[in-house]
Scaffold this motif. Structure first.
Motif, PDB file in Angstrom:
ATOM      1  N   ILE A  18     104.463  13.197  28.800  1.00 19.43           N
ATOM      2  CA  ILE A  18     105.022  13.956  27.683  1.00 19.43           C
ATOM      3  C   ILE A  18     103.872  14.571  26.891  1.00 19.43           C
ATOM      4  CG2 ILE A  18     106.409  13.885  25.589  1.00 19.43           C
ATOM      5  CD1 ILE A  18     107.843  11.455  26.706  1.00 19.43           C
ATOM      6  N   GLN A  19     103.805  15.891  26.873  1.00 17.27           N
ATOM      7  CA  GLN A  19     102.755  16.567  26.123  1.00 17.27           C
ATOM      8  C   GLN A  19     103.345  17.149  24.847  1.00 17.27           C
ATOM      9  OE1 GLN A  19     100.704  19.877  28.017  1.00 17.27           O
ATOM     10  NE2 GLN A  19      98.866  19.367  26.855  1.00 17.27           N
ATOM     11  N   ILE A  20     102.737  16.812  23.720  1.00 12.64           N
ATOM     12  CA  ILE A  20     103.181  17.293  22.411  1.00 12.64           C
ATOM     13  C   ILE A  20     102.107  18.239  21.884  1.00 12.64           C
ATOM     14  CG2 ILE A  20     103.913  16.645  20.087  1.00 12.64           C
ATOM     15  CD1 ILE A  20     104.477  13.808  21.279  1.00 12.64           C
ATOM     16  N   THR A  21     102.474  19.498  21.642  1.00 20.66           N
ATOM     17  CA  THR A  21     101.470  20.502  21.289  1.00 20.66           C
ATOM     18  C   THR A  21     101.261  20.670  19.799  1.00 20.66           C
ATOM     19  OG1 THR A  21     103.144  22.254  21.429  1.00 20.66           O
ATOM     20  CG2 THR A  21     101.870  21.777  23.422  1.00 20.66           C
ATOM     21  N   LYS A  22     102.275  20.379  18.977  1.00 16.39           N
ATOM     22  CA  LYS A  22     102.126  20.358  17.519  1.00 16.39           C
ATOM     23  C   LYS A  22     103.349  19.680  16.919  1.00 16.39           C
ATOM     24  CE  LYS A  22     103.940  25.021  16.569  1.00 16.39           C
ATOM     25  NZ  LYS A  22     103.685  26.294  15.864  1.00 16.39           N
ATOM     26  N   PHE A  23     103.326  19.444  15.613  1.00 17.44           N
ATOM     27  CA  PHE A  23     104.395  18.730  14.933  1.00 17.44           C
ATOM     28  C   PHE A  23     105.127  19.697  14.003  1.00 17.44           C
ATOM     29  CE2 PHE A  23     101.689  15.551  16.567  1.00 17.44           C
ATOM     30  CZ  PHE A  23     102.375  14.348  16.619  1.00 17.44           C
ATOM     31  N   SER A  24     106.148  20.367  14.533  1.00 21.63           N
ATOM     32  CA  SER A  24     106.937  21.299  13.731  1.00 21.63           C
ATOM     33  C   SER A  24     108.295  20.694  13.420  1.00 21.63           C
ATOM     34  CB  SER A  24     107.077  22.642  14.451  1.00 21.63           C
ATOM     35  OG  SER A  24     107.735  22.473  15.687  1.00 21.63           O
ATOM     36  N   GLU A  25     109.184  21.488  12.843  1.00 23.60           N
ATOM     37  CA  GLU A  25     110.423  20.948  12.283  1.00 23.60           C
ATOM     38  C   GLU A  25     111.349  20.293  13.298  1.00 23.60           C
ATOM     39  OE1 GLU A  25     112.006  24.268  10.178  1.00 23.60           O
ATOM     40  OE2 GLU A  25     110.829  23.874   8.366  1.00 23.60           O
ATOM     41  N   SER A  26     111.269  20.697  14.562  1.00 26.64           N
ATOM     42  CA  SER A  26     112.188  20.158  15.558  1.00 26.64           C
ATOM     43  C   SER A  26     111.506  19.287  16.615  1.00 26.64           C
ATOM     44  CB  SER A  26     112.915  21.317  16.263  1.00 26.64           C
ATOM     45  OG  SER A  26     111.987  22.147  16.939  1.00 26.64           O
ATOM     46  N   THR A  27     110.240  18.956  16.412  1.00 27.39           N
ATOM     47  CA  THR A  27     109.494  18.235  17.447  1.00 27.39           C
ATOM     48  C   THR A  27     110.070  16.849  17.714  1.00 27.39           C
ATOM     49  OG1 THR A  27     107.492  19.448  16.811  1.00 27.39           O
ATOM     50  CG2 THR A  27     107.190  17.532  18.188  1.00 27.39           C
ATOM     51  N   ASP A  28     110.561  16.169  16.683  1.00 25.73           N
ATOM     52  CA  ASP A  28     111.134  14.834  16.908  1.00 25.73           C
ATOM     53  C   ASP A  28     112.340  14.885  17.839  1.00 25.73           C
ATOM     54  OD1 ASP A  28     112.565  16.202  14.917  1.00 25.73           O
ATOM     55  OD2 ASP A  28     113.283  14.328  14.027  1.00 25.73           O
ATOM     56  N   LYS A  29     113.158  15.920  17.673  1.00 19.19           N
ATOM     57  CA  LYS A  29     114.328  16.078  18.541  1.00 19.19           C
ATOM     58  C   LYS A  29     113.905  16.411  19.968  1.00 19.19           C
ATOM     59  CE  LYS A  29     117.347  17.614  14.757  1.00 19.19           C
ATOM     60  NZ  LYS A  29     116.309  17.465  13.719  1.00 19.19           N
ATOM     61  N   GLU A  30     112.860  17.232  20.096  1.00 21.72           N
ATOM     62  CA  GLU A  30     112.353  17.567  21.428  1.00 21.72           C
ATOM     63  C   GLU A  30     111.800  16.322  22.128  1.00 21.72           C
ATOM     64  OE1 GLU A  30     109.914  21.153  21.853  1.00 21.72           O
ATOM     65  OE2 GLU A  30     110.441  21.669  19.800  1.00 21.72           O
ATOM     66  N   LEU A  31     111.092  15.480  21.364  1.00 19.76           N
ATOM     67  CA  LEU A  31     110.541  14.253  21.945  1.00 19.76           C
ATOM     68  C   LEU A  31     111.659  13.307  22.379  1.00 19.76           C
ATOM     69  CD1 LEU A  31     108.230  12.343  22.643  1.00 19.76           C
ATOM     70  CD2 LEU A  31     108.248  11.564  20.256  1.00 19.76           C
TER      71      LEU A  31
END
Length: 465
Positions: free
Chosen positions: A201-214
């Motif tokens: 799982i690659q996370i590129t930045k922490f924006s408003e919807s990143t938690d849902k994407e994770l």
């Protein structure tokens, strides 16, 4: 009368007439009105003086904006800045939606505009910009003295347009980049099932919807019966603190610390995990020098409160928290409000996080960018020639010496590379040849990702134990 003596006498005379309030030449010295103990007296007096006595009309809006920028600049904090309407809009886009530009997180550092991290899959990454590259010029315009937001507005532009950057890289010197702007997507989480049943799982930045994407990535990979997860936080410049809290909560047992926030008065707020059902599969985290801010919060939280090992290079080291205050005209100020500390209370600001498994990428991953628009040919001698030779060596063309001189042996190896890659053979490096060399190196790096390989090995050992 000698020149030296004349200068000394002139200096004395000028001091004398200034003290007397006399006009000399083109300079008139007047005492500004008396100022009371009001700390804003000088500010108001200066404003009024400019409005009444300055030889041109000065816009009130410009003077107010300048005063705000000056106050924030006096803090000597690269993360506190004023954003006019256009800059504020760009900042908001960066954390909430797609935008058009090169895709790189930047900050002010010791008066310079510095790359924190290029965004995964962005033109900035493809061009070869690296964390801690200092931007000197944008399209031949010096950014010296600019705020970070002023520099960003120069760098951004319409999709398909080009921007030229002159950067300074430690240990290398000045480098020129020509980058084609593109739409930077809002998707911040990428995932895949790797060999041996491991989910990456690659996370590129922490924006408003990143938690849902994770959460979606974890769910999809779990359905594929993965045995464990590699969380890749490399080149992640951070973003929203609350997102780091939500995402860390997935991996940490309820009641354990995620981070601490130290306020101005020394008081501390402790953020604890609240999730009743944490992920119970083995996890490892991969970081590098481009891992910053919220990404460092998550890495530290997972390691200290869930025993998750960290692999890679030391992280960037940003340990402060910012907020924004918007004005009615759409402008805003961004300013630091607190420090964030790791779960055990350490401040990693300007220190970074040291991985338990220190692993760097191959040396060729650090090679500077070569501009495809520039042609290198036989008898040329330059730093760019040396970089091209190092690229050829990394690609297996070992008859080249990396001495910066485009000699007959270099030309011969270039011709060999062109022939093997279906490129018109002319023995010169430029255009299609340069692009193919860069693409070949990027492909080789993916195939020889030493940090990811170590992460998989560490995860396998956990699975075997």
């Amino acid at each position: 009368m000698g020149k030296k003596r004349f200068l000394i006498i002139f200096g004395f005379f000028l001091t004398a007439v200034v003290s007397a309030g006399i006009t000399y030449g083109a300079v008139k010295y007047n005492e500004i009105s008396n100022i009371s103990n009001d700390p804003f007296g000088k500010l108001r007096s200066t404003y009024q003086t400019i409005k009444t006595d300055y030889y041109k009309d000065a816009k009130t809006e410009d003077l107010v904006d300048g005063a705000i920028r000056g106050m924030l600049g006096a803090l000597e904090d690269p993360y506190s800045t004023y954003m006019d309407t256009k800059e504020a809009k760009g900042f908001q886009e960066n954390i909430s939606s797609s935008f058009e530009g090169i895709g790189a997180e930047v900050q002010e550092s010791d008066g310079a505009i510095m790359i924190v991290s290029p965004i995964k899959g962005s033109p900035a990454e493809a061009a070869g910009l690296k964390p801690k590259d200092k931007i000197l010029k944008v399209d031949n315009t010096s950014v010296e003295g600019m705020s970070v937001n002023e520099a960003i507005m120069l760098i951004r532009g319409e999709k398909g347009s080009k921007v030229k950057l002159l950067v300074e890289r430690s240990g290398v010197g000045e480098l020129n980049f020509t980058i084609t702007r593109d739409t930077i997507p809002i998707e911040t989480v990428h995932f895949e099932k790797m060999d041996d049943g491991i989910g990456k799982i690659q996370i590129t930045k922490f924006s408003e919807s990143t938690d849902k994407e994770l959460a979606k990535a974890v769910s999809e990979l779990t359905k594929q019966n993965v045995k464990g997860f590699v969380i890749d936080l490399r080149q992640n410049p951070g973003g929203l603190l609350e997102q780091a809290v939500y995402m860390s909560d997935l991996f940490i047992a309820k009641g354990k610390n995620i981070l601490q926030v130290e306020n101005k008065d020394g008081s501390k707020e402790v953020y604890k995990a609240e999730n009743e059902d944490k992920i119970d599969l083995p996890v490892v985290v991969v970081v590098d020098e481009g891992t910053a801010s919220a990404a460092e919060i998550m890495a530290a939280a997972l390691h200290q409160s869930a025993g998750i090992p960290i692999i890679g290079d030391k992280t960037f080291g940003k340990g402060t928290i910012q907020t924004t205050k918007a004005f009615k005209d759409g402008s805003s100020v961004k300013y630091t409000i607190a420090k964030w500390l790791t779960p055990d209370g350490h401040w990693i600001h300007e220190k970074g996080i040291k991985p338990q498994y220190a692993v760097s990428l191959p040396e060729y991953a650090k090679l500077p960018y070569l501009d495809p628009e520039k042609t290198l040919k036989e008898e040329d001698s330059s730093a760019e020639v040396k970089v091209a030779q190092q690229m050829l060596q990394a690609l297996g063309y070992n008859n080249v010496k990396a001495n910066g001189i485009f000699d007959p042996a270099t030309k011969q190896e270039v011709e060999k590379f062109q022939k093997e890659n279906g490129i018109a053979v002319n023995g010169q490096i430029g255009g299609e040849t340069t692009i193919k060399m860069i693409e070949s190196l990027q492909k080789k790096l993916i195939e020889n990702d030493t940090q990811l390989e170590e992460a998989v090995n560490v995860l396998k050992k956990q699975l075997a134990s």
